[in-house]
Design a protein around this motif. Structure first.
Motif, short mmCIF file in Angstrom:
data_model
loop_
_atom_site.label_atom_id
_atom_site.label_comp_id
_atom_site.label_asym_id
_atom_site.label_seq_id
_atom_site.Cartn_x
_atom_site.Cartn_y
_atom_site.Cartn_z
N LYS A 102 -7.48 0.82 -3.04
CA LYS A 102 -6.47 1.25 -2.86
C LYS A 102 -5.42 0.88 -3.36
N GLU A 103 -4.77 -0.18 -1.99
CA GLU A 103 -3.58 -0.65 -1.84
C GLU A 103 -3.91 -1.75 -2.81
N ALA A 104 -5.23 -2.36 -3.55
CA ALA A 104 -5.39 -3.99 -4.36
C ALA A 104 -4.98 -3.32 -5.69
N TYR A 105 -5.61 -2.00 -5.90
CA TYR A 105 -4.90 -1.75 -7.54
C TYR A 105 -3.49 -0.72 -7.68
N ALA A 106 -3.07 -0.78 -5.99
CA ALA A 106 -1.65 -0.30 -6.76
C ALA A 106 -0.86 -1.77 -6.72
N LEU A 107 -0.75 -2.67 -5.91
CA LEU A 107 -0.28 -3.78 -6.00
C LEU A 107 -0.36 -4.55 -7.57
N ARG A 108 -1.68 -4.32 -8.40
CA ARG A 108 -1.68 -5.37 -9.19
C ARG A 108 -1.49 -4.14 -10.43
N ALA A 109 -1.22 -2.90 -10.65
CA ALA A 109 -0.12 -1.75 -11.31
C ALA A 109 1.16 -2.42 -10.99
N MET A 110 1.68 -2.96 -9.86
CA MET A 110 3.21 -3.61 -9.57
C MET A 110 3.28 -4.44 -10.15
N ASN A 148 1.41 -5.49 -13.40
CA ASN A 148 0.99 -4.96 -14.36
C ASN A 148 2.90 -4.94 -15.26
N ARG A 149 3.09 -3.90 -13.65
CA ARG A 149 4.87 -2.97 -14.30
C ARG A 149 5.27 -4.71 -14.75
N ASP A 186 5.11 -13.78 -7.53
CA ASP A 186 5.45 -14.48 -5.96
C ASP A 186 6.13 -13.01 -5.72
N HIS A 187 7.03 -12.12 -6.72
CA HIS A 187 7.42 -10.77 -6.47
C HIS A 187 6.35 -9.56 -5.97
N VAL A 188 5.60 -9.71 -6.02
CA VAL A 188 4.53 -9.11 -5.69
C VAL A 188 3.74 -9.19 -4.84
N TYR A 189 2.82 -10.10 -4.89
CA TYR A 189 1.95 -10.90 -3.58
C TYR A 189 2.71 -11.48 -2.52
#
Length: 71
Positions: free
Chosen positions: A26-34, A36-37, A66-69
């Motif tokens: 769930k966390e990985a999907y949320a990070l990936r969505a962020m 992509n956005r 860098d912003h997300v991860y």
């Protein structure tokens, strides 16, 4: 000579591991969505707007990552 065998049922442990795995997914999907956005928003800017904020178009992928991860 007698031998004993001890086995543990991993019921609760297995449930906890599955729940932890689900939380990580769930966390990985949320990070990936962020990611992509962020990537899409930066890609949507014109070259002039990117130049104004000091970003080259070829750096957008690294900046979004860098912003997300790394934040």
């Amino acid at each position: 000579m007698a031998y004993t065998s001890t086995t543990t049922h991993g019921g609760i442990n297995l449930i906890a591991r599955v729940a932890e795995f689900a939380a990580k997914v769930k966390e990985a999907y949320a990070l990936r969505a962020m990611y992509n956005r962020t990537y899409s928003e930066l890609q949507g800017l014109t070259d002039r707007e990117l130049n104004d904020i000091g970003v080259r178009r070829c750096d957008i992928k690294d900046i979004a990552h860098d912003h997300v991860y790394c934040a």
